[in-house]
Scaffold this active site. Structure first.
Site, short mmCIF file in Angstrom:
data_model
loop_
_atom_site.label_atom_id
_atom_site.label_comp_id
_atom_site.label_asym_id
_atom_site.label_seq_id
_atom_site.Cartn_x
_atom_site.Cartn_y
_atom_site.Cartn_z
CE1 TYR A 131 3.10 0.47 -13.77
CE2 TYR A 131 0.72 0.55 -13.60
CZ TYR A 131 1.96 0.65 -13.02
OH TYR A 131 2.07 0.94 -11.68
CB SER A 145 5.16 3.34 -11.89
OG SER A 145 5.81 2.10 -12.18
P1 NAP Z 1 -4.61 -1.71 -6.63
O1 NAP Z 1 -4.41 -2.53 -5.43
O2 NAP Z 1 -4.96 -2.36 -7.92
O3 NAP Z 1 -5.67 -0.54 -6.31
C1 NAP Z 1 -5.99 0.37 -7.33
C2 NAP Z 1 -7.34 0.94 -6.97
O4 NAP Z 1 -7.78 1.83 -8.01
C3 NAP Z 1 -8.40 -0.16 -6.85
O5 NAP Z 1 -9.27 0.10 -5.78
C4 NAP Z 1 -9.09 -0.04 -8.19
O6 NAP Z 1 -10.38 -0.56 -8.22
C5 NAP Z 1 -9.12 1.47 -8.35
N1 NAP Z 1 -9.49 1.83 -9.72
C6 NAP Z 1 -9.11 1.23 -10.87
N2 NAP Z 1 -9.68 1.83 -11.91
C7 NAP Z 1 -10.44 2.84 -11.44
C8 NAP Z 1 -11.29 3.83 -12.03
N3 NAP Z 1 -11.46 3.89 -13.35
N4 NAP Z 1 -11.93 4.71 -11.22
C9 NAP Z 1 -11.77 4.64 -9.87
N5 NAP Z 1 -10.98 3.73 -9.24
C10 NAP Z 1 -10.32 2.85 -10.03
O7 NAP Z 1 -3.29 -0.87 -6.89
P2 NAP Z 1 -2.13 -0.43 -5.89
O8 NAP Z 1 -1.04 -1.43 -5.94
O9 NAP Z 1 -2.70 0.00 -4.57
O10 NAP Z 1 -1.64 0.84 -6.72
C11 NAP Z 1 -2.19 2.11 -6.52
C12 NAP Z 1 -1.45 3.03 -7.47
O11 NAP Z 1 -0.03 2.86 -7.28
C13 NAP Z 1 -1.71 2.72 -8.94
O12 NAP Z 1 -1.72 3.92 -9.69
C14 NAP Z 1 -0.49 1.89 -9.34
O13 NAP Z 1 -0.22 1.98 -10.73
C15 NAP Z 1 0.58 2.55 -8.54
N6 NAP Z 1 1.77 1.75 -8.27
C16 NAP Z 1 1.66 0.53 -7.67
C17 NAP Z 1 2.85 -0.17 -7.38
C18 NAP Z 1 2.84 -1.52 -6.73
O14 NAP Z 1 3.91 -2.17 -6.76
N7 NAP Z 1 1.73 -1.97 -6.17
C19 NAP Z 1 4.08 0.38 -7.69
C20 NAP Z 1 4.12 1.62 -8.33
C21 NAP Z 1 2.96 2.29 -8.60
P3 NAP Z 1 -10.49 -2.10 -8.72
O15 NAP Z 1 -10.27 -2.91 -7.51
O16 NAP Z 1 -11.87 -2.23 -9.33
O17 NAP Z 1 -9.40 -2.31 -9.78
C1 GCO Z 2 5.02 -4.89 -12.91
C2 GCO Z 2 4.58 -4.22 -11.64
C3 GCO Z 2 5.12 -2.82 -11.59
C4 GCO Z 2 4.72 -2.18 -10.28
C5 GCO Z 2 5.20 -0.80 -10.18
C6 GCO Z 2 6.68 -0.70 -10.15
O1 GCO Z 2 4.23 -5.67 -13.47
O2 GCO Z 2 6.17 -4.62 -13.30
O3 GCO Z 2 3.17 -4.22 -11.53
O4 GCO Z 2 4.63 -2.09 -12.67
O5 GCO Z 2 3.36 -2.16 -10.14
O6 GCO Z 2 4.62 0.05 -11.11
O7 GCO Z 2 7.02 0.63 -9.80
#
Ligand code: NAP
Ligand code: GCO
Length: 266
Positions: A160, A147
């Site tokens: 986080y 992230s």
């Molecule tokens: P999301 O929409 O919340 O999807 C995360 C998935 O992981 C959901 O299906 C969630 O299930 C599942 N999960 C959570 N806890 C779990 C567990 N203990 N065992 C198995 N599955 C589990 O998140 P996303 O935005 O697609 O993000 C995916 C990854 O990218 C995460 O690691 C997040 O931190 C990272 N990320 C996201 C962003 C962003 O801006 N979106 C940016 C940087 C990094 P539930 O639906 O039950 O929660």
């Molecule tokens: C927040 C966001 C971020 C993004 C991502 C950024 O609350 O600042 O959720 O954490 O998810 O991780 O890279």
């Protein structure tokens, strides 16, 4: 030379955790398009079923497994099932993650631990479960979804940021410890991506105006937009393919330039 074959995932088994939707779903879809066999897990049956339906609608054959990635016994059992039913895992994407946006002084230690458990302990657990087979077979790819918070802090995301900062160093340590077995472990650091996880930061205000954070991030991004899960597909295929066999311990930021940019003068 057919250079495009460097980016092929033909014959590979790819596990993407938490991939019923969001970033994981997009990465799994890209891996399928590059030739991989896809397996995914999610934490509840109804989520796995939702994912299976979504993959079916996209004409992507997959196997889905119910598994809480924080539970080591469950993870070992899932990896054994995948190995038996599909084959040994060649590519692991530690994508499953949660966030809790609470001011640190108001955050319960149990909430802090819950985020560390999913976002840092689980990538350790799942990587540990697939590494022995990768070592034995002399190749493997592990991609940790880090992230911007692997580099920066902000209000309310202490757990986080601590987890994602730790995940950056876990990525480097896996690369250091297992690079000798032709295993590459790298990270992808998405910027702000439009998924359910960030939906609260983009919600329209009661008066119909943009969420202040939405306007803030757009102004901080040279690309002047939020990212989409599709923006991560190419970088993920690169890090999963032999095109990146000499890339190890790196975090590839896919952030539209935010980390490079001081921000537009108001
Ligand atoms: P999301 O929409 O919340 O999807 C995360 C998935 O992981 C959901 O299906 C969630 O299930 C599942 N999960 C959570 N806890 C779990 C567990 N203990 N065992 C198995 N599955 C589990 O998140 P996303 O935005 O697609 O993000 C995916 C990854 O990218 C995460 O690691 C997040 O931190 C990272 N990320 C996201 C962003 C962003 O801006 N979106 C940016 C940087 C990094 P539930 O639906 O039950 O929660
Ligand atoms: C927040 C966001 C971020 C993004 C991502 C950024 O609350 O600042 O959720 O954490 O998810 O991780 O890279």
């Amino acid at each position: 030379m057919d250079f495009s074959s460097k980016f092929s995932l033909e014959g590979k088994v790819a596990l993407v955790t938490g991939a019923s939707y969001g970033i994981g779903f997009a990465i799994a879809s890209a891996f399928y398009a590059a030739g991989a066999s896809i397996v995914f897990n999610d934490i509840r049956q109804e989520l796995v079923d939702r994912g299976l339906k979504a993959y079916q609608e996209a004409n992507i054959p997959v196997r889905g497994y119910v598994c809480d990635v924080t539970k080591e016994d469950d993870v070992r059992e899932m990896i054994a099932k995948i190995t038996e039913e599909v084959g040994p895992v060649d590519i692991l994407v530690n994508n499953a993650g949660i966030i809790k946006r609470i001011p640190m002084i108001d955050m319960e230690a149990s909430d802090f631990r819950a985020v560390i458990d999913v976002d840092l302990n689980a990538p350790f657990i799942v990587s540990k479960a697939v590494l022995p087979s990768m070592i034995q077979r002399g190749h493997g790819k592990i991609i940790n979804i880090c992230s911007m918070m692997s580099e920066l802090g902000r209000e309310t995301v202490s757990a986080y940021a601590a987890a994602k900062g730790g995940l950056k160093m876990l990525t480097r340590n896996i690369a250091s410890e297992y690079g000798q077995y032709n295993i590459q472990c790298n990270g992808i650091g998405p910027g702000y991506i439009a998924t359910p996880q960030t939906a609260p930061l983009r919600e329209k205000q009661p008066d119909g105006s943009r969420h202040p954070f939405d306007a803030f991030i757009t102004a901080k991004t040279p690309a002047e937009r939020w990212g989409t899960p599709e923006d991560l597909m190419g970088p993920a295929v690169f890090l999963a393919s032999e095109a990146s066999d000499f890339v190890n311990g790196q975090i590839l930021y896919v952030d539209g330039g935010i980390l490079a940019y001081i921000g537009r003068q108001p």
